[in-house]
Design an enzyme around this catalytic site. Structure first.
Site, PDB file in Angstrom:
ATOM      1  N   LYS A   1       0.837  -1.214   0.000  1.00 47.71           N
ATOM      2  CA  LYS A   1       0.000   0.000   0.000  1.00 47.71           C
ATOM      3  C   LYS A   1       0.871   1.263   0.000  1.00 47.71           C
ATOM      4  CE  LYS A   1      -2.254  -0.756   3.849  1.00 47.71           C
ATOM      5  NZ  LYS A   1      -1.791  -2.074   4.312  1.00 47.71           N
TER       6      LYS A   1
ATOM      7  N   ARG B   1      -9.318   1.517   9.052  1.00 49.08           N
ATOM      8  CA  ARG B   1      -8.944   0.129   9.319  1.00 49.08           C
ATOM      9  C   ARG B   1     -10.028  -0.600  10.093  1.00 49.08           C
ATOM     10  NH1 ARG B   1      -2.641   0.991   9.670  1.00 49.08           N
ATOM     11  NH2 ARG B   1      -2.006  -0.915   8.656  1.00 49.08           N
TER      12      ARG B   1
ATOM     13  N   ARG C   1      11.585  -6.936   5.576  1.00 45.86           N
ATOM     14  CA  ARG C   1      11.595  -5.497   5.261  1.00 45.86           C
ATOM     15  C   ARG C   1      12.554  -4.755   6.201  1.00 45.86           C
ATOM     16  NH1 ARG C   1       5.954  -2.217   5.111  1.00 45.86           N
ATOM     17  NH2 ARG C   1       5.888  -2.645   7.345  1.00 45.86           N
TER      18      ARG C   1
ATOM     19  N   ARG D   1      -0.868  -8.613  13.430  1.00 47.80           N
ATOM     20  CA  ARG D   1      -1.403  -7.588  12.543  1.00 47.80           C
ATOM     21  C   ARG D   1      -2.263  -8.211  11.444  1.00 47.80           C
ATOM     22  NH1 ARG D   1       3.947  -5.010  10.833  1.00 47.80           N
ATOM     23  NH2 ARG D   1       2.742  -3.564   9.578  1.00 47.80           N
TER      24      ARG D   1
ATOM     25  N   ARG E   1      11.507  -2.555  11.516  1.00 55.33           N
ATOM     26  CA  ARG E   1      10.439  -1.983  12.348  1.00 55.33           C
ATOM     27  C   ARG E   1      10.117  -2.962  13.470  1.00 55.33           C
ATOM     28  NH1 ARG E   1       5.606   0.132   8.554  1.00 55.33           N
ATOM     29  NH2 ARG E   1       4.395  -0.869  10.178  1.00 55.33           N
TER      30      ARG E   1
HETATM   31  P1  AMP Z   1       1.184   0.816   9.127  1.00 58.93           P
HETATM   32  O1  AMP Z   1       2.476   1.538   8.950  1.00 58.93           O
HETATM   33  O2  AMP Z   1       0.114   1.343   8.259  1.00 58.93           O
HETATM   34  O3  AMP Z   1       1.337  -0.674   9.064  1.00 58.93           O
HETATM   35  O4  AMP Z   1       0.697   1.132  10.642  1.00 58.93           O
HETATM   36  C1  AMP Z   1       1.507   0.794  11.733  1.00 58.93           C
HETATM   37  C2  AMP Z   1       0.680   0.736  12.994  1.00 58.93           C
HETATM   38  O5  AMP Z   1       0.086   2.021  13.258  1.00 58.93           O
HETATM   39  C3  AMP Z   1      -0.494  -0.239  12.969  1.00 58.93           C
HETATM   40  O6  AMP Z   1      -0.120  -1.576  13.239  1.00 58.93           O
HETATM   41  C4  AMP Z   1      -1.375   0.339  14.079  1.00 58.93           C
HETATM   42  O7  AMP Z   1      -0.861   0.056  15.354  1.00 58.93           O
HETATM   43  C5  AMP Z   1      -1.205   1.857  13.841  1.00 58.93           C
HETATM   44  N1  AMP Z   1      -2.207   2.363  12.894  1.00 58.93           N
HETATM   45  C6  AMP Z   1      -1.977   2.820  11.634  1.00 58.93           C
HETATM   46  N2  AMP Z   1      -3.122   3.196  11.046  1.00 58.93           N
HETATM   47  C7  AMP Z   1      -4.108   2.961  11.956  1.00 58.93           C
HETATM   48  C8  AMP Z   1      -5.516   3.129  11.958  1.00 58.93           C
HETATM   49  N3  AMP Z   1      -6.175   3.607  10.903  1.00 58.93           N
HETATM   50  N4  AMP Z   1      -6.190   2.773  13.076  1.00 58.93           N
HETATM   51  C9  AMP Z   1      -5.582   2.284  14.154  1.00 58.93           C
HETATM   52  N5  AMP Z   1      -4.259   2.087  14.228  1.00 58.93           N
HETATM   53  C10 AMP Z   1      -3.523   2.423  13.145  1.00 58.93           C
END
Ligand code: AMP
Length: 220
Positions: free
Chosen positions: A16, A91, A125, A170, A159
């Protein structure tokens, strides 16, 4: 010109972020990653960062209102007046309902990959702690030298939420909580095969978004 709001949906590791960046350049619209905004808050050690840090590191979702308020603040910026590309929001159904109250998504692009592929991609990654460039040890873009950033020559890092335990948590959350959004956005959703090259996925997305822009031009 009318406002164009595109959302990229898909499991962790589906690309994404990569695709949102490509689309952002093509359409000249800001790429908004809620995960990046949270990570920035953590790095800057703000009150929000201290609050969400432990949740994010464990791979769990941040509470809906916190995520929505952060997004609301970001899209109020002037650079979003022509539209924006959402990556990682919404989400949950609750987050979608909060969003639906203020904006209408023009297109929801669902990038599909299997869980096995997601685990493989995410656990390999790495990113540069200095410039933020993202690499993958097995797929492209690979670092030229052994785990060093091509540009900064500093050691790449993983990360905290890309460890296998956190990735599985996740993914489980994605299937239980985020996937139902595809039904919520039935009319706007288009599915794309994410297990192709970055260029092929980008071309498929461009095709579906291009059609949308054409329709918008005809409507105006
Ligand atoms: P990402 O980089 O998009 O994988 O997001 C990393 C982490 O940020 C996720 O595993 C959640 O803990 C938090 N996060 C990101 N976007 C959201 C969202 N829309 N709602 C809740 N938590 C989020």
């Amino acid at each position: 010109m009318s406002k164009l709001i595109i959302c990229l949906l898909g499991p962790q590791g589906s690309g994404k972020g990569t695709q949102a960046k490509i689309l952002s350049q093509k359409l000249n619209l800001p790429h908004i990653s809620v995960g990046d905004l949270f990570r920035l808050a953590i790095e800057s050690n703000t009150e929000l960062g201290r609050q969400v840090g432990p949740i994010i590191n464990s791979g769990k979702l941040v509470p809906d209102e916190i995520a929505f308020n952060l997004l609301k603040e970001r899209v109020a910026n002037l650079d979003c007046s022509g539209g924006f590309i959402l990556d990682g929001y919404p989400r949950t159904i609750k987050q979608a309902e909060l969003l639906d109250q203020s904006v209408k998504l023009d297109k929801v692009v669902v990038i599909e990959i299997s869980d096995a592929e997601a685990v493989k991609r995410l656990t390999s990654r790495r990113h540069c702690p200095r410039c933020g460039a993202i690499y993958n040890l097995y797929t492209l873009p690979k670092p030229h030298e052994d785990e060093l950033c091509d540009k900064c020559k500093v050691k790449l890092v993983q990360r905290v939420d890309d460890t296998e335990t956190a990735v599985r948590e996740r993914l489980q959350q994605y299937h239980a909580i985020t996937e139902p959004l595809i039904k919520h956005y039935q009319g706007q959703a288009v599915k794309i095969n994410g297990e192709q090259t970055i260029e092929q996925v980008a071309a498929d997305i461009a095709k579906s978004v291009g059609r949308l822009q054409l329709n918008q031009m005809l409507d105006n």
